[in-house]
Design a protein around this motif. Sequence first.
Motif, short mmCIF file in Angstrom:
data_model
loop_
_atom_site.label_atom_id
_atom_site.label_comp_id
_atom_site.label_asym_id
_atom_site.label_seq_id
_atom_site.Cartn_x
_atom_site.Cartn_y
_atom_site.Cartn_z
N PRO A 66 1.03 -1.17 -0.01
CA PRO A 66 -0.22 0.09 -0.13
C PRO A 66 0.87 1.14 0.14
O PRO A 66 0.57 2.29 0.62
N SER A 67 1.81 1.33 -0.83
CA SER A 67 2.70 2.50 -0.72
C SER A 67 2.33 3.89 -1.26
O SER A 67 2.90 4.89 -1.00
N ASN A 68 1.29 3.78 -1.79
CA ASN A 68 0.91 5.05 -2.58
C ASN A 68 -0.40 5.78 -1.72
O ASN A 68 -0.66 6.83 -2.17
N VAL A 69 -0.46 5.51 -0.50
CA VAL A 69 -1.44 6.01 0.47
C VAL A 69 -0.73 7.41 0.88
O VAL A 69 0.57 7.49 1.02
N SER A 70 -1.56 8.39 1.40
CA SER A 70 -1.27 9.58 2.22
C SER A 70 -1.23 8.98 3.77
O SER A 70 -2.35 8.58 4.30
N SER A 71 -0.04 8.78 4.16
CA SER A 71 0.07 8.57 5.61
C SER A 71 -0.71 9.28 6.65
O SER A 71 -1.58 8.82 7.65
N SER A 72 -0.75 10.77 6.44
CA SER A 72 -1.34 11.54 7.33
C SER A 72 -2.87 11.37 6.98
O SER A 72 -3.70 11.40 8.00
N GLU A 73 -3.33 11.35 5.80
CA GLU A 73 -4.73 11.13 5.68
C GLU A 73 -5.41 9.87 6.30
O GLU A 73 -6.39 9.74 7.03
N VAL A 74 -4.59 8.87 6.10
CA VAL A 74 -5.09 7.60 6.93
C VAL A 74 -4.92 7.42 8.44
O VAL A 74 -5.85 7.07 8.79
N ALA A 75 -3.91 8.20 8.93
CA ALA A 75 -4.03 8.32 10.21
C ALA A 75 -5.07 9.25 11.00
O ALA A 75 -5.71 8.94 11.75
N THR A 76 -5.44 10.22 10.05
CA THR A 76 -6.09 11.33 10.74
C THR A 76 -7.69 10.72 10.57
O THR A 76 -8.37 10.75 11.54
N GLU B 109 5.45 12.42 13.21
CA GLU B 109 4.45 12.37 12.04
C GLU B 109 4.35 10.91 11.64
O GLU B 109 4.92 10.13 11.59
N PRO B 110 2.81 10.81 10.96
CA PRO B 110 2.46 9.52 10.42
C PRO B 110 3.65 9.05 9.36
O PRO B 110 3.81 9.75 8.46
N VAL B 111 3.92 7.86 9.34
CA VAL B 111 4.83 7.26 8.35
C VAL B 111 4.74 5.80 8.12
O VAL B 111 4.23 4.93 8.94
N LEU B 112 4.78 5.66 6.81
CA LEU B 112 4.42 4.21 6.30
C LEU B 112 5.81 3.24 6.38
O LEU B 112 6.94 3.87 5.77
N GLN B 113 5.72 2.30 7.15
CA GLN B 113 7.12 1.62 7.63
C GLN B 113 7.07 0.18 6.66
O GLN B 113 6.32 -0.65 6.92
N LEU C 127 -1.01 0.84 12.18
CA LEU C 127 -2.22 0.36 11.65
C LEU C 127 -1.69 -0.43 10.27
O LEU C 127 -0.61 -0.29 9.75
N VAL C 128 -2.72 -1.49 10.06
CA VAL C 128 -2.21 -2.26 8.89
C VAL C 128 -3.39 -2.15 7.92
O VAL C 128 -4.35 -1.71 8.22
N PRO C 129 -3.08 -2.40 6.51
CA PRO C 129 -4.16 -2.28 5.67
C PRO C 129 -5.13 -3.57 5.51
O PRO C 129 -4.63 -4.65 5.72
N LEU C 130 -6.29 -3.18 5.08
CA LEU C 130 -7.19 -4.45 4.59
C LEU C 130 -7.53 -4.35 3.30
O LEU C 130 -7.49 -3.50 2.59
N PRO C 131 -8.24 -5.54 2.85
CA PRO C 131 -8.46 -5.38 1.14
C PRO C 131 -9.34 -4.46 1.03
O PRO C 131 -9.69 -3.92 -0.26
N ASP C 132 -10.53 -3.76 1.90
CA ASP C 132 -11.25 -2.82 1.39
C ASP C 132 -10.87 -1.44 1.73
O ASP C 132 -11.78 -0.53 1.74
N SER C 133 -9.66 -1.38 1.34
CA SER C 133 -8.94 -0.05 1.52
C SER C 133 -8.97 0.63 2.92
O SER C 133 -8.80 2.00 3.22
N LYS C 134 -9.57 -0.03 3.75
CA LYS C 134 -9.61 0.15 5.20
C LYS C 134 -8.22 0.01 6.02
O LYS C 134 -7.47 -0.94 5.51
N TRP C 135 -7.97 0.87 6.97
CA TRP C 135 -6.80 0.33 8.06
C TRP C 135 -7.17 0.14 9.57
O TRP C 135 -8.17 0.74 9.98
#
Length: 612
Positions: free
Chosen positions: A21-31, A103-107, A135-143
Amino acid sequence: MATDPSPQRLPTLDRLGVTDPSNVSSSEVATEWLNAFSAAIAQSDTAAVVDLFLEDGFWKDVIALTWDFRTFEGRKDIKKLLDARLAATGLNELRLLQEPLKEPVLQKVYHDLVWLRFCFSFTTKHGKGTAVVYLVPLPDSKWKAYTLLTCLESLADFPQKVCIHVPFSVPSETKRPIMEIGERMRRQEAEFSSNDPTVLVIGAGHCGLEAAAQLKCIGIPTLVIDKKPRVGDSWRDRYKTLCLHGTIWFNQMPYLTFPPTWPVYIPAEKLADWLEAYGRLLEVDVWTASTITSTSWNDSTKTWSVEVNRGGKGTRVLTVKHLVFATGSGGRPIVPDIPGKASFKGSTVHSSEFESAANHIGKKVVVVGCCNSAHDIAQDFCSHGADITMYQRSSTFVISVESMAAMSRALYNDDFPTELADTYSTSLPWAVSRRLHQRMVPIVAETADKAILDGLAKVGFKTNLGIYGAGLMALYLERGGGYYIDTGASKSIINGDIKIKNGSAIESFTENGLLFADGTELQADIIVFATGYGDPRDFMREVCGDEIASKVTQVWGLDEEGQSAGVWRYCGHDGLWFANANLSLARFHSLHLAMQIKAIEEGVLNRADIVI
């Protein structure tokens, strides 16, 4: 290798059924996640809160909700926590942290393990803290949350005290009397001339001094006593070649940092002098050359009566509310009971009493044991030209000091705030950390440390990958030993300069050494037993008696939730605490010990009210 008690898998991409899921916005997902979490918390909707976690997610708490160190695994237990403590705690004011390093960061932890880490601040009815979410990603684009840490960092009504300095504008003729009065008051304070301390800390090593410094700064009168003549003697009196095996950044202490000119690995004697200066500069009240001669517990008043022999300064009876045992992670030194000792013509010593190989040049030496101190002592003898053999009783986890430094360098370095590094370091539950170590340890063994481990195997030195294959941390947290951080002795073993004996039990002493079950004999002029220490409760039992000791739970090791048992937290008896750990853990948890004691003294914390 022991069977893993919690073999549950990590939330890999394959297990979750998602791609990278490397193309997501970390800040948006966290928010988005934090907004949903905050709304559920505000409405006390515990079912909605737990729905934001994976089925096998974790909530780890460091005194924020539970006034304890707890880990709750799975939605059912997380909901049980919230149903019991959410209203009582008043978790509130959740704010996403966006400053650098928080800050939110994808690792991308491994090629198949990706999570999004972020931090938020929070308040409770009694203080402020920081939370860390993975957070970890799920198939429905939810975290969803795999783990959440809530860690209390300060008490709202009882902030740490700041020293009052004499203003520069004070005329010199008035400054001198003020200073003289201050010095006199300081002497009276250190002697507790007109009052008794609230807390008595036993042991003026790094744990005792750090606990006392934190307690002092939070407004709790605290006295430290130590049987040795000088602060720091617990390090000063060890073998002369002893150095810390962790880096200077990893081993910093609260309030005062080590000078930047110091070596990366601090010699014990240098640390001893630092501890003496640390206590003096932070005005920690310490009585040296002092021992406890008797104690009694009054369950009605919840106080201890403690008689202290000040060794030439008379005897003092103190009434205190809390005893803190900071006497080391182990108990009394263990020396195996081997038949025939009276016949041995040489000398024996436990590693805790050993000083220097310089006193034994040209001698035949056997070191029994293969822990850090055993290797250090064997290397000392080797450097002095002794005929040295190590007797290895069981296999040993070995990791190079360079590999250890590399693993800690990501968090503990000149550019990373130590307090934040500590928060991140503790943010994952042990069950998760262990699974990560189970992946990392074999990689290090097959790459960076392969030459060392292969060389040791060729000369018959037996190694392992630690408990559950999880390396050093599992051994340290569960056993307090069984490993060697290689600072050079492995090369001497591989070269044959330090000989190895293993595979056969010791039968008895002989006149000239040790006889083994296979019929072989090792001759020795001196035998050093680097055979560890007993139960950390040993000294407490001697001081407090069997009745008190019978109420104390396990001290050291891990409990069923993967938390360190009985240290820096409630141990089973009111007013009794244990402060034992390396410098890194002591730095972090000494504050939590101080806040628990302060909360008790201010009527904020009553453990009888906490039922989960």
